[in-house]
Design a protein around this motif. Structure first.
Motif, short mmCIF file in Angstrom:
data_model
loop_
_atom_site.label_atom_id
_atom_site.label_comp_id
_atom_site.label_asym_id
_atom_site.label_seq_id
_atom_site.Cartn_x
_atom_site.Cartn_y
_atom_site.Cartn_z
N THR A 128 0.91 -0.94 0.20
CA THR A 128 -0.57 0.35 0.17
C THR A 128 0.82 1.10 -0.20
N ALA A 129 1.76 1.14 0.46
CA ALA A 129 2.87 2.45 0.11
C ALA A 129 3.59 2.61 -0.86
N SER A 130 3.85 3.99 -1.37
CA SER A 130 4.68 4.23 -2.47
C SER A 130 5.92 3.60 -2.03
N ILE A 131 6.91 2.82 -3.35
CA ILE A 131 7.94 2.05 -3.06
C ILE A 131 8.70 2.80 -4.21
N GLU A 132 9.47 3.85 -3.71
CA GLU A 132 10.58 4.80 -4.97
C GLU A 132 11.54 4.10 -4.65
N ALA A 133 13.51 4.26 -5.13
CA ALA A 133 14.39 4.99 -4.83
C ALA A 133 14.78 4.62 -3.48
N ARG A 134 13.95 6.14 -2.37
CA ARG A 134 14.43 6.33 -1.36
C ARG A 134 13.52 4.70 -0.53
N GLU A 135 12.70 3.59 -0.95
CA GLU A 135 11.73 3.21 0.16
C GLU A 135 12.56 1.86 -0.76
N VAL A 136 13.41 1.76 -1.45
CA VAL A 136 13.67 0.06 -1.85
C VAL A 136 15.40 0.45 -0.87
N ALA A 137 15.80 1.35 -0.78
CA ALA A 137 17.25 1.91 -0.43
C ALA A 137 16.66 1.26 1.49
N LEU A 138 15.00 1.67 1.37
CA LEU A 138 14.77 1.28 3.63
C LEU A 138 14.33 -0.28 3.56
N ILE A 139 13.88 -0.89 2.43
CA ILE A 139 13.67 -2.17 2.48
C ILE A 139 15.29 -2.63 2.53
N VAL A 140 15.89 -2.48 1.78
CA VAL A 140 17.12 -3.54 1.89
C VAL A 140 17.57 -2.95 3.34
N GLN A 141 17.93 -1.69 3.57
CA GLN A 141 18.73 -1.82 4.99
C GLN A 141 18.06 -2.08 5.83
N THR A 142 15.90 -2.63 5.97
CA THR A 142 15.59 -3.27 6.49
C THR A 142 15.89 -4.70 7.21
N ALA A 143 16.28 -5.35 5.85
CA ALA A 143 16.80 -6.49 5.50
C ALA A 143 17.17 -7.19 6.09
N SER A 144 18.52 -5.86 5.88
CA SER A 144 20.02 -5.74 6.26
C SER A 144 20.11 -6.93 7.58
N LYS A 145 18.90 -6.08 8.65
CA LYS A 145 19.22 -6.09 9.87
C LYS A 145 19.08 -7.95 10.23
N PHE A 146 18.84 -8.59 9.39
CA PHE A 146 18.57 -9.99 10.12
C PHE A 146 19.38 -11.38 8.53
N THR A 147 19.61 -12.07 9.85
CA THR A 147 20.42 -13.06 9.31
C THR A 147 20.14 -14.32 8.55
N SER A 148 18.66 -14.79 8.16
CA SER A 148 17.12 -15.06 7.48
C SER A 148 17.74 -14.57 6.41
N ASN A 149 18.14 -15.36 5.73
CA ASN A 149 17.50 -15.75 3.42
C ASN A 149 16.44 -14.46 3.65
N ILE A 150 16.64 -13.53 2.81
CA ILE A 150 14.82 -13.42 2.92
C ILE A 150 14.48 -12.57 1.44
N LYS A 151 13.46 -13.62 0.70
CA LYS A 151 13.19 -12.95 -0.53
C LYS A 151 12.12 -12.53 -0.64
N ILE A 152 12.04 -11.67 -1.78
CA ILE A 152 10.68 -11.24 -2.05
C ILE A 152 10.14 -11.51 -3.45
N MET A 153 8.81 -12.13 -3.42
CA MET A 153 8.63 -12.47 -4.70
C MET A 153 7.10 -11.66 -5.29
N LEU A 154 7.08 -11.94 -6.39
CA LEU A 154 6.26 -10.55 -7.25
C LEU A 154 6.29 -11.47 -8.33
#
Length: 81
Positions: free
Chosen positions: A9-35
């Motif tokens: 529901t959020a607008s995903i632009e370049a800044r938000e993509v960077a924040l997604i990567v930053q958020t995912a990188s906090k975790f040691t799990s292998n994380i995938k996004i599927m579309l």
């Protein structure tokens, strides 16, 4: 493995993509996004950009590892708010 389907529901632009990567990188799990039939590493800016526009799309977050529950919850919250 933890899996969560959601509609972005959020607008995903370049800044938000960077924040997604930053958020995912906090975790040691292998994380995938599927579309559709594409699955990319949530810790990769280039991978997420390759998915194209995510606004309003249905995606699946997949995580595998000892902190998979927290990873999926935090990314789901970010993408839907």
């Amino acid at each position: 493995m933890k899996e969560q389907n959601l509609k972005i529901t959020a607008s995903i632009e370049a800044r938000e993509v960077a924040l997604i990567v930053q958020t995912a990188s906090k975790f040691t799990s292998n994380i995938k996004i599927m579309l559709d039939d594409k699955k990319v590493n949530a810790k990769s800016i280039m991978g997420l950009i390759a998915l194209g526009g995510l606004d309003g799309k249905d995606v699946t977050i997949l995580a595998e590892g000892h902190d998979e529950e927290e990873a999926v919850k935090e990314l789901s919250d970010f993408l839907t708010n």
